[in-house]
Design a protein around this motif. Structure first.
Motif, PDB file in Angstrom:
ATOM      1  N   GLN A   3      10.138 -47.009  17.563  1.00 34.78           N
ATOM      2  CA  GLN A   3      10.984 -47.212  18.732  1.00 34.78           C
ATOM      3  C   GLN A   3      10.125 -47.707  19.885  1.00 34.78           C
ATOM      4  OE1 GLN A   3      13.026 -43.517  19.452  1.00 34.78           O
ATOM      5  NE2 GLN A   3      14.254 -43.660  17.582  1.00 34.78           N
ATOM      6  N   SER A   5       9.722 -49.088  23.762  1.00 33.52           N
ATOM      7  CA  SER A   5      10.392 -48.917  25.048  1.00 33.52           C
ATOM      8  C   SER A   5       9.443 -49.312  26.172  1.00 33.52           C
ATOM      9  CB  SER A   5      10.832 -47.458  25.221  1.00 33.52           C
ATOM     10  OG  SER A   5       9.707 -46.596  25.206  1.00 33.52           O
ATOM     11  N   GLY A   7      10.067 -51.930  28.444  1.00 37.43           N
ATOM     12  CA  GLY A   7      10.240 -53.278  28.945  1.00 37.43           C
ATOM     13  C   GLY A   7      11.082 -53.299  30.213  1.00 37.43           C
ATOM     14  N   LEU A  18       4.211 -50.539  27.819  1.00 34.32           N
ATOM     15  CA  LEU A  18       5.141 -50.356  26.717  1.00 34.32           C
ATOM     16  C   LEU A  18       4.672 -49.193  25.852  1.00 34.32           C
ATOM     17  CD1 LEU A  18       5.690 -54.056  25.566  1.00 34.32           C
ATOM     18  CD2 LEU A  18       6.797 -52.798  27.431  1.00 34.32           C
ATOM     19  N   CYS A  20       5.413 -47.197  21.973  1.00 34.13           N
ATOM     20  CA  CYS A  20       5.981 -47.307  20.629  1.00 34.13           C
ATOM     21  C   CYS A  20       5.868 -45.930  19.989  1.00 34.13           C
ATOM     22  CB  CYS A  20       5.224 -48.357  19.830  1.00 34.13           C
ATOM     23  SG  CYS A  20       5.746 -48.491  18.111  1.00 34.13           S
ATOM     24  N   TYR A  93       7.472 -56.401  20.154  1.00 34.70           N
ATOM     25  CA  TYR A  93       7.702 -55.553  19.003  1.00 34.70           C
ATOM     26  C   TYR A  93       6.421 -54.814  18.633  1.00 34.70           C
ATOM     27  CZ  TYR A  93      11.712 -58.691  18.269  1.00 34.70           C
ATOM     28  OH  TYR A  93      12.857 -59.418  18.413  1.00 34.70           O
ATOM     29  N   THR A 116      11.490 -54.647  22.679  1.00 29.35           N
ATOM     30  CA  THR A 116      11.833 -54.357  24.071  1.00 29.35           C
ATOM     31  C   THR A 116      11.550 -55.613  24.894  1.00 29.35           C
ATOM     32  OG1 THR A 116      11.491 -52.811  25.916  1.00 29.35           O
ATOM     33  CG2 THR A 116       9.552 -53.340  24.569  1.00 29.35           C
TER      34      THR A 116
END
Length: 122
Positions: A3, A5, A7, A18, A20, A93, A116
């Motif tokens: 997952q 996030s 951005g 970011l 992950c 990604y 994101t």
């Protein structure tokens, strides 16, 4: 299983971080990398980090501006992006590869996050 996030919209020369995360599964023994894909362009490698965090590798376009780190206790990988440029605008990604070496080729990565969006305005 990954997952991404963090951005958002940022002005040129700004920063974003970011994250992950991998809830429910451990990726502590995996090489982790970030890729990005801008509109109308192919997905490209941004940077990667070895399972221990001891080795990192970056694309020339982000070297000196972006930093990858990981916290295996939290099962999370980070991408700190500084001095952002409009050409950094893309969907980012995170991806995981069970092999030891950091590869820039996306086809070798087995697990991917949903992406994101990072938008850098001039």
């Amino acid at each position: 299983q990954l997952q991404a996030s963090g951005g958002g919209l940022v002005q040129a020369e700004g920063s974003l971080r970011l994250s992950c995360a991998a809830p429910g599964r451990t990726f502590s023994t995996y090489t982790m990398s970030w890729f990005r894909q801008a509109p109308g362009k192919e997905r490209e490698f941004v940077g990667g980090i070895s399972w221990s965090g001891g080795s990192t590798y970056y694309a020339d376009s982000v070297k000196g501006r972006f930093t990858i780190s990981r916290d295996n206790a939290k099962n999370t990988v980070y991408l700190q992006m500084n001095s952002l440029k409009p050409e950094d605008t893309a969907v980012y990604y995170c991806a995981a590869d069970k092999r030891l070496a950091i590869t820039t080729t996306s086809k070798w990565y087995e697990y991917w996050g949903q992406g994101t969006l990072v938008t850098v305005s001039s």
